[in-house]
Design a protein around this motif. Sequence first.
Motif, mmCIF file in Angstrom:
data_model
loop_
_atom_site.group_PDB
_atom_site.id
_atom_site.type_symbol
_atom_site.label_atom_id
_atom_site.label_comp_id
_atom_site.label_asym_id
_atom_site.label_seq_id
_atom_site.Cartn_x
_atom_site.Cartn_y
_atom_site.Cartn_z
ATOM 1 N N ASP A 87 7.834 -71.136 42.619
ATOM 2 C CA ASP A 87 6.796 -70.200 42.855
ATOM 3 C C ASP A 87 7.085 -69.697 44.481
ATOM 4 O O ASP A 87 7.465 -70.619 45.052
ATOM 5 N N SER A 88 6.776 -68.622 44.944
ATOM 6 C CA SER A 88 6.599 -68.300 46.182
ATOM 7 C C SER A 88 5.375 -67.242 46.494
ATOM 8 O O SER A 88 5.157 -66.688 45.583
ATOM 9 N N ALA A 89 5.215 -67.207 47.658
ATOM 10 C CA ALA A 89 4.151 -66.429 48.007
ATOM 11 C C ALA A 89 4.592 -65.635 49.040
ATOM 12 O O ALA A 89 5.409 -66.188 50.036
ATOM 13 N N THR B 296 12.522 -64.949 47.073
ATOM 14 C CA THR B 296 12.052 -66.175 46.598
ATOM 15 C C THR B 296 12.757 -67.535 47.019
ATOM 16 O O THR B 296 13.904 -67.218 47.443
ATOM 17 N N SER C 238 -1.923 -73.335 41.108
ATOM 18 C CA SER C 238 -0.698 -73.165 41.363
ATOM 19 C C SER C 238 -0.316 -73.519 43.092
ATOM 20 O O SER C 238 -1.214 -73.584 43.868
ATOM 21 N N PRO D 21 2.453 -72.274 45.532
ATOM 22 C CA PRO D 21 3.679 -71.163 45.831
ATOM 23 C C PRO D 21 4.164 -71.733 47.214
ATOM 24 O O PRO D 21 3.311 -72.598 48.038
ATOM 25 N N THR E 260 -1.119 -59.957 49.196
ATOM 26 C CA THR E 260 -0.258 -61.326 49.029
ATOM 27 C C THR E 260 0.044 -61.127 47.483
ATOM 28 O O THR E 260 -0.533 -60.921 46.839
ATOM 29 N N ILE F 196 2.233 -63.566 44.724
ATOM 30 C CA ILE F 196 2.830 -64.893 44.096
ATOM 31 C C ILE F 196 3.534 -64.477 42.923
ATOM 32 O O ILE F 196 3.382 -63.859 42.026
#
Length: 559
Positions: free
Chosen positions: A127-129, A138, A310, A312, A322, A324
Amino acid sequence: MLYALVFFTGSGSPTPKLGIDLQGGTRVTLTAVSPDGKPPSKDSLALAQKIITDRVNGSGVTGPEVIQDGNNLVITAPGNDSDQLKSLGQAAVLRFRPVLNDPQSGSPLQIPVNPPAPTSTTPKPSDSAKPSGSNAPTSGSTPPPSSSSPKPQGAPVPAAQTSTTAPSSTAASTTAASSGNEGEDAAQQAKKIADAKALRQNPNVGTDPNALKAALDSLNCGKPDPLKGYDDPAKPLVTCDQSGQYKYVLGPKFLDGAQIQNAQSGFDQQQAQWVVSLNFKPDGAATWGDYTGKHVGEQAAFVLDSQVVSAPKINQKILGATQISGQFTQQTAKDLANVLSFGSLPLSFNNSESQTVSATLGLSSLEAGLLAGGIGLLLVIIYCLFYYRALGVLTLLSLVCSGAMVYAVLVLLGRWMGYSLDLAGVAGFIIAIGITADSFVVFFERMKDEVREGRTFRSAVPRAWVRARRTILSADAVSFLAAAVLYALAVGGVKGFAFTTGMSTLLDLVVVFLVTHPLVVLASRSKTLSKPAFSGLGAVQKAGVEMRSAAAATAAKEA
């Protein structure tokens, strides 16, 4: 067949599950109030129901039930601790916490509960934010772990294990409904919470390997969490994610979920994947932007009621909206957006009603209901024996069979569907005695008409059955339709009355077609039972002869 299922399936006792008004307990009604005064949405009510269900299950209450009743949530549970149930209506808390890094390896303390063998691990993007609509890449995969067994100091974890896509809203949190805290009183529960805080919120878990090991060893992701909703936001936290697959070591809270203005799921065409977009309130946006700017490359955990939803990875400083991204499906992205939007509950609840039913009162109600049903059944039997004689005995056998079927069905419904018999349901079964007896009366009276016209008992049965079954089907169809409409429109205990009435109506058809009619056919073929003195049809035959004689005499005079 029914009783084979009762005795050879399931592990419970062969008794129906009783409702709260029959076994005693507490019922608390929480009325939802939205900030703008408008009726709350169905999604927010459903999510509030889920969160409160998780909280009541984790509070040590045995056999709880949380249902929607209009804009209300009704919590019912055995016991008399209404204050404890009222407190569960408080808004669930969503917090943002940093995922701490191991001081020796520098890797995130995100540890799989059942790590796979290193040789079978296939790295996947985590996961990435990042800013909503941004093309920022990512995060890539991290090195494979040095051991398949996580060490207290936190061995690096492959990206396949750091992926924390949100589970569906009915996923692992419902596993917390397992009754791991059954039978505990308030003192025991308070002690468990205090012990869990001492170990899992030790200020040294991020720096002291011994404290970390003690916290991880005390944490069982497969059981209800005593800290669920009771963690201290100013201290670190060792906890699990909602799926129960990972253990996290988190720092103190840096942002509240109340600062989220809205969250929406959508499909990112550039990345060709489902994402969740967040918008913060002004103060929350400033805090989030400042934090992400100082912690690029680290993970931030979204924690709902002490469980990670989660976690991220932050790719860059984020100002404003933002996004996610991760391995989301359409449903998991929607579920995560709902949690982030409503995790802190945009609803407040007023305790509009609190009702305590003592075990003595519940037992008295059950005894009174059974007594009323027994008297009604006895009167029906006496009437049938007096009026129908041998046919009355067949009525008695049919009613006994009907009662046995109802009992077995109640036991099975309690096991398979969680159905609980309440006092209103008992009233429905008492009414059903009349519905069942009415079918017998229709059949027997039609048969008496055939005998009155000069037919024998044996020849009258098939002709009477063909005509009577249409009336029986029509009458039961009307009764079932009325019960179905009442069940669809009613709330609370009236639903129990409608359900048992409708179920009894269907069982009445089974009894009449598979029990009563075959028994009458067998009786008509018996030389003893078909005698007028036993069948109760002698007076009818005599009346038929007199009527025909009178009709013949009248016809002779006119001729």
